[in-house]
Scaffold this motif. Structure first.
Motif, mmCIF file in Angstrom:
data_model
loop_
_atom_site.group_PDB
_atom_site.id
_atom_site.type_symbol
_atom_site.label_atom_id
_atom_site.label_comp_id
_atom_site.label_asym_id
_atom_site.label_seq_id
_atom_site.Cartn_x
_atom_site.Cartn_y
_atom_site.Cartn_z
ATOM 1 N N ALA A 164 16.229 72.056 70.283
ATOM 2 C CA ALA A 164 17.515 72.514 69.958
ATOM 3 C C ALA A 164 17.895 73.614 70.786
ATOM 4 O O ALA A 164 18.920 73.863 71.411
ATOM 5 N N ARG A 165 16.694 74.671 70.561
ATOM 6 C CA ARG A 165 17.211 75.851 71.306
ATOM 7 C C ARG A 165 17.531 75.648 72.687
ATOM 8 O O ARG A 165 18.136 76.398 73.510
ATOM 9 N N ARG A 166 16.562 74.824 73.575
ATOM 10 C CA ARG A 166 16.581 74.565 74.978
ATOM 11 C C ARG A 166 18.030 73.905 75.258
ATOM 12 O O ARG A 166 18.481 74.321 76.299
ATOM 13 N N HIS A 167 18.419 73.195 74.400
ATOM 14 C CA HIS A 167 19.668 72.705 74.816
ATOM 15 C C HIS A 167 20.700 73.620 74.828
ATOM 16 O O HIS A 167 21.840 73.634 75.603
ATOM 17 N N LEU A 195 21.713 65.269 58.494
ATOM 18 C CA LEU A 195 20.894 64.222 59.422
ATOM 19 C C LEU A 195 19.758 63.762 58.630
ATOM 20 O O LEU A 195 18.866 64.399 58.253
ATOM 21 N N TYR A 196 19.507 62.290 58.662
ATOM 22 C CA TYR A 196 18.517 61.843 58.117
ATOM 23 C C TYR A 196 17.121 61.617 59.196
ATOM 24 O O TYR A 196 17.654 60.953 60.424
ATOM 25 N N GLY A 197 16.174 61.635 58.530
ATOM 26 C CA GLY A 197 14.904 61.335 59.443
ATOM 27 C C GLY A 197 14.104 62.468 59.827
ATOM 28 O O GLY A 197 14.655 63.705 59.407
ATOM 29 N N ASP A 198 13.020 62.274 60.481
ATOM 30 C CA ASP A 198 12.216 63.555 60.993
ATOM 31 C C ASP A 198 11.947 63.613 62.523
ATOM 32 O O ASP A 198 10.884 63.899 62.898
ATOM 33 N N LEU A 228 21.701 70.000 59.186
ATOM 34 C CA LEU A 228 20.530 70.203 58.181
ATOM 35 C C LEU A 228 19.630 68.649 58.445
ATOM 36 O O LEU A 228 20.434 67.710 58.024
ATOM 37 N N GLN A 229 18.521 68.697 58.941
ATOM 38 C CA GLN A 229 17.671 67.430 58.898
ATOM 39 C C GLN A 229 16.740 67.467 57.530
ATOM 40 O O GLN A 229 16.253 68.062 57.228
ATOM 41 N N GLU A 231 13.844 65.156 68.044
ATOM 42 C CA GLU A 231 15.128 65.239 68.713
ATOM 43 C C GLU A 231 16.203 65.293 67.763
ATOM 44 O O GLU A 231 17.503 65.554 68.357
ATOM 45 N N GLY A 232 16.108 65.264 66.598
ATOM 46 C CA GLY A 232 17.230 64.898 65.829
ATOM 47 C C GLY A 232 18.275 66.137 65.793
ATOM 48 O O GLY A 232 19.534 65.741 66.010
#
Length: 212
Positions: free
Chosen positions: A164-167, A128-131, A106-107, A134-135
Motif C-alpha cells: 500500500a505504501r508503494r502504491h 475490506l474482507y479477507g487477508d 480496514l481489512q 494486496e487488499g
C-alpha cells in the motif's frame, strides 16, 4: 488490575516479554485504561494473557511511544490497516476537525470484526474482507482522491503495508513526509521474529521510494 512499570535493571532473561499496544481510551476520573486485545487461538503471549486476565492481575507498562497525531491543517486524512490498527484509528478519528474528509480502510476477516467508528470529520469508512496481501493497496488504487495532499496513517501486517505504501509513494506520488507507515506485525512470524527481520523490511521500503 494493578499497573506498574517493569524493572529495567533486571537481567535480560528475567524481564517480562514486551508487546506494543495502543491505548484505546483513558478515563482519568475513574482511573480506567482501555486496551483492545485480539486473541488468535491459545498461542503467543499477549492474547492468551488477556483471555485469562482477572481482577488483581498485574500489567507492566512503559511508554508512550510513537509520534503520529492527525494534523488539523491537512486537506484530508487517509487511515488504513487491518484489525491490529483499529484501536489507533479509533483514538485518532475524534481528533480530525469537523467536516474534513477522512477515508478509513480496514481489512478484517468478515462482518463480525467490524466495530463502530465515529469522527467529527466527513468519515468514509471502507471495510475490506479477507487477508490478501494486496487488499488494502487494491482498495486505495480504486479511490478517487479528494483535492489536496492527505495525511496518511498506514499500519498493520508488514507485506500489506509495504504494498500500500508503494502504491501511495510510487503510483500516487505522495511525499514520504505525508505518511506514517509501519508494519505492526508479519504473517508467520512471532513478535520477536518480526523485530529481528524489521531491518530488512525497512530496507525494502526505502528501496521502493528510491525507485521513483
Amino acid at each position: 488490575m494493578k499497573l506498574q512499570f517493569p524493572r529495567e535493571s533486571a537481567p535480560e532473561d528475567e524481564r517480562p516479554k514486551v508487546r506494543t499496544y495502543t491505548v484505546r481510551d483513558w478515563d482519568a476520573e475513574r482511573g480506567l485504561l482501555t486496551i483492545d486485545f485480539v486473541v488468535h487461538g491459545d498461542e503467543g503471549i499477549a492474547g492468551p494473557w488477556a483471555a485469562a486476565a482477572a481482577p488483581g492481575d498485574t500489567l507492566g507498562l512503559r511508554g508512550p511511544g510513537g509520534g503520529y497525531a492527525p494534523d488539523p491543517a491537512a486537506a484530508w486524512h487517509l487511515m488504513a490497516g487491518d484489525t491490529s490498527v483499529i484501536p489507533a484509528i479509533s483514538a485518532s478519528l475524534p481528533r480530525v476537525p469537523a467536516g474534513v474528509p477522512v477515508h478509513v480502510f480496514l481489512q478484517v476477516h468478515g462482518p463480525e470484526e467490524e466495530v463502530e467508528l465515529a469522527s467529527r470529520g466527513d468519515l468514509h469508512l471502507h471495510w475490506l474482507y479477507g487477508d490478501a496481501d494486496e487488499g488494502v493497496a487494491g482498495a486505495l488504487a480504486d479511490l478517487d482522491f479528494p483535492p489536496g495532499e492527505p495525511q496518511v496513517f498506514l499500519h498493520g501486517e508488514a507485506t500489506s503495508v509495504r504494498l500500500a505504501r508503494r502504491h501511495l509513494v510510487v503510483d500516487r506520488g505522495l511525499p514520504t513526509t505525508a505518511l506514517s507507515a509501519s508494519g505492526y506485525w508479519k504473517r508467520a512470524l512471532t513478535d520477536e521474529g518480526w523485530r529481528e527481520n524489521k531491518g530488512a523490511w525497512n530496507a525494502q521500503v526505502e528501496a521502493d521510494a528510491a525507485s521513483l
